[in-house]
Design a protein around this motif. Structure first.
Motif, PDB file in Angstrom:
ATOM      1  N   PRO A  65       0.804  -1.233   0.000  1.00 24.39           N
ATOM      2  CA  PRO A  65       0.000   0.000   0.000  1.00 24.39           C
ATOM      3  C   PRO A  65       0.832   1.276   0.000  1.00 24.39           C
ATOM      4  CG  PRO A  65      -0.793  -1.555   1.666  1.00 24.39           C
ATOM      5  CD  PRO A  65       0.535  -2.046   1.205  1.00 24.39           C
ATOM      6  N   GLU A  66       2.131   1.162   0.284  1.00 22.09           N
ATOM      7  CA  GLU A  66       2.962   2.357   0.401  1.00 22.09           C
ATOM      8  C   GLU A  66       3.480   2.864  -0.941  1.00 22.09           C
ATOM      9  OE1 GLU A  66       3.183   3.989   3.192  1.00 22.09           O
ATOM     10  OE2 GLU A  66       1.896   2.431   4.050  1.00 22.09           O
ATOM     11  N   LEU A  67       3.423   2.041  -1.982  1.00 19.23           N
ATOM     12  CA  LEU A  67       3.970   2.484  -3.267  1.00 19.23           C
ATOM     13  C   LEU A  67       3.254   3.724  -3.804  1.00 19.23           C
ATOM     14  CD1 LEU A  67       5.267   0.367  -6.179  1.00 19.23           C
ATOM     15  CD2 LEU A  67       3.630   2.175  -6.656  1.00 19.23           C
ATOM     16  N   PRO A  68       1.915   3.742  -3.890  1.00 18.83           N
ATOM     17  CA  PRO A  68       1.267   4.969  -4.384  1.00 18.83           C
ATOM     18  C   PRO A  68       1.537   6.174  -3.491  1.00 18.83           C
ATOM     19  CG  PRO A  68      -0.270   3.121  -4.402  1.00 18.83           C
ATOM     20  CD  PRO A  68       0.926   2.679  -3.625  1.00 18.83           C
ATOM     21  N   GLU A  69       1.622   5.945  -2.183  1.00 15.48           N
ATOM     22  CA  GLU A  69       1.804   7.060  -1.254  1.00 15.48           C
ATOM     23  C   GLU A  69       3.168   7.717  -1.424  1.00 15.48           C
ATOM     24  OE1 GLU A  69      -0.678   8.203   0.485  1.00 15.48           O
ATOM     25  OE2 GLU A  69      -1.899   6.590  -0.361  1.00 15.48           O
ATOM     26  N   VAL A  70       4.213   6.899  -1.532  1.00 16.71           N
ATOM     27  CA  VAL A  70       5.549   7.483  -1.665  1.00 16.71           C
ATOM     28  C   VAL A  70       5.740   8.085  -3.059  1.00 16.71           C
ATOM     29  CG1 VAL A  70       6.758   5.401  -2.450  1.00 16.71           C
ATOM     30  CG2 VAL A  70       7.975   7.090  -1.075  1.00 16.71           C
ATOM     31  N   MET A  71       5.070   7.519  -4.066  1.00 20.74           N
ATOM     32  CA  MET A  71       5.125   8.116  -5.403  1.00 20.74           C
ATOM     33  C   MET A  71       4.416   9.469  -5.416  1.00 20.74           C
ATOM     34  SD  MET A  71       6.848   6.318  -7.641  1.00 20.74           S
ATOM     35  CE  MET A  71       6.195   6.772  -9.249  1.00 20.74           C
ATOM     36  N   LYS A  72       3.278   9.558  -4.735  1.00 22.54           N
ATOM     37  CA  LYS A  72       2.559  10.837  -4.657  1.00 22.54           C
ATOM     38  C   LYS A  72       3.430  11.899  -3.989  1.00 22.54           C
ATOM     39  CE  LYS A  72      -2.030   8.703  -4.402  1.00 22.54           C
ATOM     40  NZ  LYS A  72      -3.175   8.373  -3.507  1.00 22.54           N
ATOM     41  N   LYS A  73       4.184  11.479  -2.999  1.00 27.11           N
ATOM     42  CA  LYS A  73       5.076  12.424  -2.322  1.00 27.11           C
ATOM     43  C   LYS A  73       6.153  12.934  -3.278  1.00 27.11           C
ATOM     44  CE  LYS A  73       7.450  13.031   2.085  1.00 27.11           C
ATOM     45  NZ  LYS A  73       8.507  13.879   1.548  1.00 27.11           N
ATOM     46  N   ALA A  74       6.706  12.030  -4.078  1.00 25.62           N
ATOM     47  CA  ALA A  74       7.725  12.443  -5.050  1.00 25.62           C
ATOM     48  C   ALA A  74       7.128  13.371  -6.104  1.00 25.62           C
ATOM     49  CB  ALA A  74       8.343  11.211  -5.710  1.00 25.62           C
ATOM     50  N   TYR A  75       5.923  13.048  -6.579  1.00 29.52           N
ATOM     51  CA  TYR A  75       5.259  13.922  -7.556  1.00 29.52           C
ATOM     52  C   TYR A  75       5.001  15.303  -6.958  1.00 29.52           C
ATOM     53  CZ  TYR A  75       4.279  10.284 -11.046  1.00 29.52           C
ATOM     54  OH  TYR A  75       4.398   9.326 -12.018  1.00 29.52           O
ATOM     55  N   GLY A  76       4.654  15.340  -5.674  1.00 27.84           N
ATOM     56  CA  GLY A  76       4.363  16.617  -5.040  1.00 27.84           C
ATOM     57  C   GLY A  76       5.601  17.437  -4.727  1.00 27.84           C
ATOM     58  N   ASP A  77       6.724  16.760  -4.467  1.00 30.88           N
ATOM     59  CA  ASP A  77       7.947  17.468  -4.078  1.00 30.88           C
ATOM     60  C   ASP A  77       8.736  18.009  -5.267  1.00 30.88           C
ATOM     61  OD1 ASP A  77       7.353  16.954  -1.466  1.00 30.88           O
ATOM     62  OD2 ASP A  77       8.801  15.324  -1.210  1.00 30.88           O
TER      63      ASP A  77
END
Length: 271
Positions: A65-77
């Motif tokens: 479940p953490e893959l989309p969350e950490v990818m969203k963080k990278a997209y946002g940063d």
């Protein structure tokens, strides 16, 4: 990347976030020692081995479940963050992750878990090499891709005992099979929606993941992520944030010196 704290948690607190290890020196009756554990889920640049974004979770939480969350963080940063390929080990194997990455126009190069069916086939059709089996239960052969993006397979020459015909004195099987790899999340997972799973191209892309493994090793050895001295998600997150920032700063210093190729090895080991 699981890490382990130095201080053990008493066996009377089994529900704390962490994990379980068996030790012959444990003093409890069951020989079980509970400890605090954490996982670091990271997005990293495979070319230069640089950390970009991360999330910290308890050690007993599932990875996928953490893959989309950490990818969203990278997209946002990072506004420039537009990857074309994402590699991950089988801990992130989930149909939802393939759907998420494919929806972002990212090729998901993720190892998948072994099939659990009695016939040892994925979805009752595909073997561990993601090749479909024909009605004679023989692995088929990949022929090519259609104009619609479908993968085309046929039985190997002299393959199964079904639908055989004589052509030029050579025994052939007439079975032909095609499948759209993006037709469903499960087919994306088994076949690979952009790059066909287990093809030479797929294997070359997955091999790039080892630069990220080297990054993890460097962070563990040089920034005390292997044997940290703090406890609690907030403290661990701060510790890992400072570690990755130090790594990025060291890499930036190497770039300023013109040593682009040395960024990955820029961080000295901490005594």
């Amino acid at each position: 990347m699981p890490t382990r704290a130095r201080r053990a948690v008493p066996p009377a607190t089994p529900k704390r976030p962490g994990g379980v290890k068996h030790s012959a020196k444990s003093k409890d009756k069951e020989g079980t020692e509970f400890f605090f554990g954490y996982k670091m889920h990271m997005v990293a640049d495979a070319k230069y081995g640089l950390p970009l974004a991360f999330r910290v979770t308890p050690g007993n939480r599932s990875d996928s479940p953490e893959l989309p969350e950490v990818m969203k963080k990278a997209y946002g940063d990072y506004v420039w963050f537009k990857p074309s390929v994402a590699t991950a080990d089988r801990g992130y194997d989930a149909a939802t992750n393939f759907t998420y990455l494919y929806g972002k126009n990212v090729d998901p190069i993720i190892h998948i878990r072994k099939p659990t069916s009695r016939d040892d086939l994925y979805d009752g059709v595909y073997d561990k090499d993601s090749l479909p089996h024909c009605l004679g239960n023989v692995p088929m052969e990949f022929v090519g891709t259609s104009g619609k993006g479908e993968y085309i397979y046929h039985c190997k020459e002299g393959g199964c005992h079904l639908k055989k015909s004589m052509k030029g004195g050579i025994l052939h099987c007439d079975t032909v099979y095609s499948e759209d790899p993006a037709a469903s999340p499960e087919l994306m997972r088994i076949l690979g929606p952009i790059t066909r799973r287990n093809s030479p191209e797929w294997n070359d892309l997955y091999a790039k993941r080892w630069s990220v493994e080297r990054l993890f090793k460097t962070l563990k050895e040089s920034r005390r992520l292997e044997a940290h001295c703090v406890r609690g998600l907030a403290h661990i997150t701060l510790h890992m944030m400072m570690s990755t920032l130090a790594f990025q700063a060291s890499a930036l210093a190497e770039v300023k010196k013109g040593n682009h190729g040395g960024m990955r090895w820029a961080v000295p080991k901490v005594a």
